[in-house]
Design an enzyme around this catalytic site. Structure first.
Site, PDB file in Angstrom:
ATOM      1  N   TYR A  70      -7.313   5.664  -8.183  1.00  0.00           N
ATOM      2  CA  TYR A  70      -6.405   4.813  -8.595  1.00  0.00           C
ATOM      3  C   TYR A  70      -5.438   5.687  -9.777  1.00  0.00           C
ATOM      4  CZ  TYR A  70      -3.849   1.109 -10.928  1.00  0.00           C
ATOM      5  OH  TYR A  70      -2.807   0.289 -11.477  1.00  0.00           O
ATOM      6  N   SER A 106       0.888   3.464 -14.043  1.00  0.00           N
ATOM      7  CA  SER A 106       0.287   2.652 -14.952  1.00  0.00           C
ATOM      8  C   SER A 106      -0.109   3.775 -16.459  1.00  0.00           C
ATOM      9  CB  SER A 106      -1.129   2.795 -14.451  1.00  0.00           C
ATOM     10  OG  SER A 106      -2.173   2.477 -15.247  1.00  0.00           O
TER      11      SER A 106
HETATM   12  N1  LIG Z   1      -2.522  -5.613 -13.934  1.00  0.00           N
HETATM   13  C1  LIG Z   1      -2.769  -4.496 -14.572  1.00  0.00           C
HETATM   14  O1  LIG Z   1      -3.488  -4.188 -15.563  1.00  0.00           O
HETATM   15  C2  LIG Z   1      -2.038  -3.150 -14.338  1.00  0.00           C
HETATM   16  C3  LIG Z   1      -1.989  -2.161 -15.198  1.00  0.00           C
HETATM   17  C4  LIG Z   1      -1.105  -1.081 -14.892  1.00  0.00           C
HETATM   18  C5  LIG Z   1      -0.441  -0.970 -13.660  1.00  0.00           C
HETATM   19  N2  LIG Z   1      -0.549  -2.011 -12.717  1.00  0.00           N
HETATM   20  C6  LIG Z   1       0.276  -1.956 -11.398  1.00  0.00           C
HETATM   21  O2  LIG Z   1       1.156  -2.881 -11.395  1.00  0.00           O
HETATM   22  C7  LIG Z   1       1.358  -3.301  -9.975  1.00  0.00           C
HETATM   23  C8  LIG Z   1       0.725  -4.902  -9.896  1.00  0.00           C
HETATM   24  O3  LIG Z   1      -0.324  -5.103 -10.447  1.00  0.00           O
HETATM   25  P1  LIG Z   1      -1.345  -6.563 -10.117  1.00  0.00           P
HETATM   26  O4  LIG Z   1      -2.222  -6.577 -11.332  1.00  0.00           O
HETATM   27  O5  LIG Z   1      -0.418  -7.594  -9.639  1.00  0.00           O
HETATM   28  O6  LIG Z   1      -2.210  -6.049  -8.924  1.00  0.00           O
HETATM   29  P2  LIG Z   1      -2.759  -6.670  -7.674  1.00  0.00           P
HETATM   30  O7  LIG Z   1      -3.805  -5.952  -7.254  1.00  0.00           O
HETATM   31  O8  LIG Z   1      -3.234  -8.070  -8.319  1.00  0.00           O
HETATM   32  O9  LIG Z   1      -1.629  -6.924  -6.757  1.00  0.00           O
HETATM   33  C9  LIG Z   1      -1.045  -6.149  -5.800  1.00  0.00           C
HETATM   34  C10 LIG Z   1      -0.237  -6.783  -4.828  1.00  0.00           C
HETATM   35  O10 LIG Z   1      -0.056  -5.968  -3.813  1.00  0.00           O
HETATM   36  C11 LIG Z   1      -0.515  -6.457  -2.591  1.00  0.00           C
HETATM   37  N3  LIG Z   1      -1.053  -5.439  -1.614  1.00  0.00           N
HETATM   38  C12 LIG Z   1      -1.906  -4.883  -1.699  1.00  0.00           C
HETATM   39  N4  LIG Z   1      -1.850  -3.800  -0.818  1.00  0.00           N
HETATM   40  C13 LIG Z   1      -0.760  -3.840   0.035  1.00  0.00           C
HETATM   41  C14 LIG Z   1      -0.453  -3.053   0.978  1.00  0.00           C
HETATM   42  N5  LIG Z   1      -0.950  -2.036   1.737  1.00  0.00           N
HETATM   43  N6  LIG Z   1       1.111  -3.372   1.487  1.00  0.00           N
HETATM   44  C15 LIG Z   1       1.682  -4.491   0.649  1.00  0.00           C
HETATM   45  N7  LIG Z   1       1.151  -5.275  -0.325  1.00  0.00           N
HETATM   46  C16 LIG Z   1      -0.146  -4.902  -0.653  1.00  0.00           C
HETATM   47  C17 LIG Z   1      -1.451  -7.332  -2.692  1.00  0.00           C
HETATM   48  O11 LIG Z   1      -1.623  -8.230  -1.628  1.00  0.00           O
HETATM   49  C18 LIG Z   1      -1.138  -7.997  -3.979  1.00  0.00           C
HETATM   50  O12 LIG Z   1      -0.244  -9.251  -3.949  1.00  0.00           O
HETATM   51  C19 LIG Z   1       0.282  -2.382  -9.198  1.00  0.00           C
HETATM   52  O13 LIG Z   1       1.207  -1.393  -8.883  1.00  0.00           O
HETATM   53  C20 LIG Z   1      -0.583  -2.047 -10.220  1.00  0.00           C
HETATM   54  O14 LIG Z   1      -1.233  -0.709  -9.868  1.00  0.00           O
HETATM   55  C21 LIG Z   1      -1.385  -3.029 -13.022  1.00  0.00           C
END
Ligand SMILES: NC(=O)c1ccc[n+]([C@@H]2O[C@H](COP(=O)([O-])OP(=O)(O)OC[C@H]3O[C@@H](n4cnc5c(N)ncnc54)[C@H](O)[C@@H]3O)[C@@H](O)[C@H]2O)c1
Length: 263
Positions: free
Chosen positions: A166, A153
């Site tokens: 996080y 991130s």
């Molecule tokens: N959305 C943002 O603003 C943002 C910004 C920076 C980084 N990210 C990163 O991008 C990635 C995806 O983000 P997102 O917005 O889709 O997140 P999200 O929280 O919506 O989705 C995460 C997915 O991971 C799954 N998950 C959670 N725990 C799990 C586990 N123990 N085993 C397997 N699957 C699991 C959930 O069911 C979900 O489908 C993440 O790594 C997040 O940290 C997101």
């Protein structure tokens, strides 16, 4: 050389790619786009029903996908998931470590985080990468190549407050990426990271209140490209890092946030 000779450095046709956390949010968009460029996609998610549903939609649209329930923090579950993926498709070319606890985490001051929440975030967001790589890398070693993309991130560069557990876990993803890249590079396995900015995934939006969304819109004005980031903005970089075009890039972190942080 004939200009009609084929040159396809970005080709992912027939590549088998596992996307953890692929059933929802940004991961789901990764899965859909990978299938559209001809990859065979393994949708691995804690939510087994959502993973199966996502894979079925890809298959119904003419792609190839397998949906599997998997908690990335459980070594037994990861072993089962990778074995099932290999049994189904016969090889594993790419691993996208995207699963994380993020949108479900409350935002709040650093000293109000429960110790158990801290531990759970580390289990999923950092140990999960380790367990997935440990299972997948032996397949890549046998195949003589492989691509691992870890999702971090831009918080790590920006020092974004709230959700300190996080942020810490996502800084760990970068350290993990750099050291693992050196350990497996001799086997022609590339390990890189992407740092997205605040991305308007369905799950992120659902977990953000109006005040937070407004703050994000203000942040948009400080970006080189002043608009809200969407999951689609991350796809090109992901495909590049999974493709032969990036075969000499490893241990790197590519920041994709519209030029908010200049890394
Ligand atoms: N959305 C943002 O603003 C943002 C910004 C920076 C980084 N990210 C990163 O991008 C990635 C995806 O983000 P997102 O917005 O889709 O997140 P999200 O929280 O919506 O989705 C995460 C997915 O991971 C799954 N998950 C959670 N725990 C799990 C586990 N123990 N085993 C397997 N699957 C699991 C959930 O069911 C979900 O489908 C993440 O790594 C997040 O940290 C997101």
């Amino acid at each position: 050389m004939s200009t009609r000779q084929q040159y396809k450095p970005f080709d992912l046709e027939g590549h088998v790619v596992i996307v953890t956390g692929g059933a929802a949010g940004i991961g789901r968009v990764y899965c859909e786009r990978l299938a559209q460029v001809g990859a065979l996609v393994v949708v691995a998610d804690l939510d087994a029903n959502a993973a199966a549903h996502c894979a079925q939609e890809i298959v119904d649209a003419g792609g190839h996908a397998l949906g599997l329930g998997c908690d990335v923090s459980s070594s037994q579950a990861v072993t089962r998931m990778v074995a099932a993926a290999h049994t189904r498709f016969g090889r594993i070319d790419g691993l996208v470590n995207n699963a994380a606890l993020m949108s479900t985490l409350p935002r709040g001051p650093w000293n109000e985080i429960d110790e158990s929440d801290w531990d759970r975030v580390m289990q999923v967001n950092t140990k999960g990468l380790y367990l997935c790589c440990k299972e997948v890398v032996p397949h890549m070693v046998r195949q003589g190549r492989g691509k691992i993309v870890n999702i971090s991130s831009n918080r790590v560069f920006d020092g974004t407050p709230n959700r300190l557990h996080y942020s810490t876990s996502k800084a760990g993803v970068i350290g993990f990426t750099r050291s693992l890249a050196r350990e497996v590079g001799g086997d022609q396995i590339c390990v890189n990271a992407i740092t997205p900015g605040f991305t308007a995934s369905d799950t992120q939006l659902a977990s953000s209140d109006v005040a937070h969304i407004r703050k994000m819109e203000e942040i948009n004005q400080r970006k080189a490209i002043p608009r809200t980031q969407t999951p689609e903005d991350l796809v090109g970089t992901l495909l590049f890092l999974l493709s032969p075009a990036s075969d000499y890039i490893s241990g790197q972190t590519i920041n994709v946030d519209g030029g908010f942080v200049m890394h």
